[in-house]
Design a protein around this motif. Structure first.
Motif, short mmCIF file in Angstrom:
data_model
loop_
_atom_site.label_atom_id
_atom_site.label_comp_id
_atom_site.label_asym_id
_atom_site.label_seq_id
_atom_site.Cartn_x
_atom_site.Cartn_y
_atom_site.Cartn_z
N PRO A 187 0.83 -1.22 0.00
CA PRO A 187 0.00 0.00 0.00
C PRO A 187 0.86 1.26 0.00
O PRO A 187 2.06 1.23 0.31
CB PRO A 187 -0.79 -0.12 1.30
CG PRO A 187 0.12 -0.90 2.21
CD PRO A 187 0.86 -1.87 1.32
N THR A 188 0.22 2.37 -0.34
CA THR A 188 0.89 3.66 -0.38
C THR A 188 0.22 4.63 0.57
O THR A 188 -1.02 4.77 0.55
CB THR A 188 0.89 4.25 -1.81
OG1 THR A 188 1.59 3.36 -2.68
CG2 THR A 188 1.57 5.61 -1.84
N LEU A 189 1.01 5.28 1.40
CA LEU A 189 0.53 6.31 2.31
C LEU A 189 0.85 7.67 1.69
O LEU A 189 2.02 7.95 1.39
CB LEU A 189 1.20 6.17 3.68
CG LEU A 189 0.96 7.27 4.71
CD1 LEU A 189 -0.50 7.32 5.11
CD2 LEU A 189 1.85 7.06 5.94
N VAL A 190 -0.16 8.51 1.51
CA VAL A 190 0.02 9.82 0.89
C VAL A 190 -0.08 10.89 1.97
O VAL A 190 -1.03 10.89 2.78
CB VAL A 190 -1.02 10.06 -0.22
CG1 VAL A 190 -0.84 11.45 -0.84
CG2 VAL A 190 -0.91 8.99 -1.29
N LEU A 191 0.87 11.83 1.99
CA LEU A 191 0.93 12.88 2.99
C LEU A 191 1.14 14.23 2.31
O LEU A 191 1.91 14.32 1.35
CB LEU A 191 2.06 12.64 4.00
CG LEU A 191 2.02 11.34 4.81
CD1 LEU A 191 3.29 11.20 5.64
CD2 LEU A 191 0.80 11.30 5.70
N PRO A 192 0.51 15.28 2.82
CA PRO A 192 0.77 16.63 2.28
C PRO A 192 2.04 17.22 2.88
O PRO A 192 2.32 17.06 4.07
CB PRO A 192 -0.47 17.42 2.71
CG PRO A 192 -0.94 16.73 3.95
CD PRO A 192 -0.59 15.27 3.79
N VAL A 193 2.82 17.89 2.04
CA VAL A 193 4.09 18.45 2.48
C VAL A 193 3.86 19.67 3.37
O VAL A 193 2.86 20.39 3.22
CB VAL A 193 4.96 18.83 1.25
CG1 VAL A 193 4.36 20.01 0.51
CG2 VAL A 193 6.40 19.12 1.67
N THR A 235 9.93 17.53 2.56
CA THR A 235 10.48 17.34 1.21
C THR A 235 9.54 16.46 0.40
O THR A 235 9.20 15.34 0.83
CB THR A 235 11.86 16.69 1.26
OG1 THR A 235 12.72 17.45 2.11
CG2 THR A 235 12.48 16.62 -0.13
N ILE A 236 9.13 16.94 -0.77
CA ILE A 236 8.29 16.15 -1.65
C ILE A 236 9.10 15.00 -2.22
O ILE A 236 10.26 15.15 -2.61
CB ILE A 236 7.73 17.03 -2.79
CG1 ILE A 236 6.73 18.06 -2.23
CG2 ILE A 236 7.06 16.19 -3.87
CD1 ILE A 236 6.21 19.03 -3.25
N GLY A 237 8.50 13.82 -2.26
CA GLY A 237 9.20 12.66 -2.80
C GLY A 237 8.55 11.37 -2.35
O GLY A 237 7.48 11.37 -1.71
N THR A 238 9.17 10.25 -2.69
CA THR A 238 8.68 8.92 -2.35
C THR A 238 9.67 8.27 -1.39
O THR A 238 10.88 8.27 -1.62
CB THR A 238 8.52 8.05 -3.60
OG1 THR A 238 7.60 8.70 -4.51
CG2 THR A 238 7.96 6.69 -3.25
N TYR A 239 9.13 7.68 -0.32
CA TYR A 239 9.96 7.08 0.72
C TYR A 239 9.44 5.67 1.02
O TYR A 239 8.28 5.35 0.78
CB TYR A 239 9.93 7.92 2.00
CG TYR A 239 10.30 9.37 1.77
CD1 TYR A 239 11.62 9.79 1.84
CD2 TYR A 239 9.33 10.32 1.44
CE1 TYR A 239 11.97 11.11 1.62
CE2 TYR A 239 9.67 11.65 1.21
CZ TYR A 239 10.99 12.03 1.30
OH TYR A 239 11.32 13.35 1.07
N ASP A 240 10.34 4.85 1.55
CA ASP A 240 9.98 3.49 1.94
C ASP A 240 9.62 3.44 3.41
O ASP A 240 10.23 4.12 4.24
CB ASP A 240 11.13 2.53 1.65
CG ASP A 240 11.41 2.38 0.16
OD1 ASP A 240 10.45 2.44 -0.63
OD2 ASP A 240 12.59 2.22 -0.21
N GLY A 241 8.64 2.63 3.74
CA GLY A 241 8.26 2.40 5.12
C GLY A 241 8.17 0.91 5.38
O GLY A 241 8.03 0.11 4.45
N LYS A 242 8.23 0.53 6.64
CA LYS A 242 8.20 -0.89 6.96
C LYS A 242 7.85 -1.09 8.43
O LYS A 242 7.78 -0.15 9.21
CB LYS A 242 9.56 -1.52 6.68
CG LYS A 242 10.72 -0.89 7.43
CD LYS A 242 12.05 -1.51 7.02
CE LYS A 242 13.22 -0.83 7.71
NZ LYS A 242 14.53 -1.43 7.32
#
Length: 308
Positions: A187-193, A235-242
């Motif tokens: 899944p993808t978690l979307v957050l506002p900067v 910072t706008i971008g894509t990050y990994d979570g676990k």
């Protein structure tokens, strides 16, 4: 009769050690780049992509600086003792000192003072990054379950008073949209900067741990208890979570992605989920009868069975 000891052949060892040390240093320095220099400055920590992460990085760097200063002092004292009190002749026996009261008092009190200073700075940073007096711009109900994640986004006006007691049946929003992962779907978690988002952490089964290395924050997800913390991405971008907690045989599949976007893109994403009746709910999905399923584990089919 004098004490007979074997003679040391240290001369040859020193001749070999010096060129070896210089060669190793040159080899290490030749592999350095701007990226590795930044990593050295951060002492192997990721570049913080959140306001809270900057405070944690400062604590991390400060702890390493203090440790290095302590290490240099200790090494200097060791080398001084080795050189100043070295054996002058093969048959010499050094004077045996049973105790040194001032020295013993010093190396008892000094570590205690260091621990107190470390503790004080740690508590200060902890209070800063977990400050509940800051009103969040958004609240997301995060569910960690065997073995994936569900993210519940609120729709409409937020009622921050509902966060005062995270264990009751009151939620900050009147309706929700969600996205759920399975064993075959990350899944993808979307957050506002540049907005503060609070995570209320739920688990219907075992202890998990919700964290994003790029944010330098993580926290246990404990069944029967709703932990929470807030993040302000910078910072706008894509990050990994676990998941950072060994939670079962398929713990390694508990991955997710985080996309930090503009506020307009975040609103567009929430509206897109709201248009799908299979992604809408009056209350957050917090796990239930199917929380223990392994949907998609054998077949590879995508399913939301593990999130209902």
């Amino acid at each position: 009769m004098g004490l007979q000891l074997p003679k040391r052949a240290a001369g040859n060892a020193r001749k070999v050690a010096l060129p070896l040390a210089l060669g190793s240093s040159l080899l290490l320095l030749s592999g350095c780049s701007f990226g590795t220099v930044d990593e050295w400055k951060r002492v192997a920590m990721p570049e913080p992509a959140s306001t809270q992460g900057e405070h944690i990085l400062a604590l991390w760097q400060g702890a390493w600086i203090a440790a290095m200063v302590t290490g240099v002092i200790v090494w200097a004292l060791i080398f001084y003792a080795v050189i100043a009190f070295r054996r002058k002749s093969d048959d010499e026996v050094p004077v045996q000192t049973r105790y040194n009261l001032p020295l013993e008092i010093f190396y008892t009190i000094a570590p205690i003072m260091m621990v107190i200073v470390f503790f004080a700075h740690t508590v200060k940073v902890q209070d800063t990054v977990l400050d509940d007096s800051i009103v969040p711009d958004n609240t997301i109900e995060v569910v960690g379950q065997q073995w994936s994640w569900t993210f519940n986004y609120g729709v409409g006006q937020q009622d921050n008073a509902a966060n005062d007691d995270a264990t009751d049946d009151k939620f900050p929003y009147s309706s929700y949209v969600y996205t759920a992962g399975t064993a075959s779907h990350i899944p993808t978690l979307v957050l506002p900067v540049n907005e503060t988002t609070r995570f209320n952490l739920h688990s219907p089964d075992v202890i998990h741990d919700f964290g994003v290395p790029g944010f330098l924050m993580k926290m246990d997800v404990v069944p029967g208890r709703v932990n929470h913390y807030a993040i302000t991405p910078t910072t706008i971008g894509t990050y990994d979570g676990k998941c950072y907690e060994l939670c079962g045989v398929y713990h390694s599949r508990m991955l997710f992605q985080v996309k930090v976007v503009t506020r307009a893109e975040y609103d567009q994403y929430i509206q897109g989920l709201a248009q799908d009746p299979n992604s809408s709910s009056d209350t957050p999905l917090l796990g239930g009868s199917e929380a223990y399923t392994q949907a998609g584990l054998a077949s590879g089919d995508e399913s939301i069975g593990g999130a209902e």
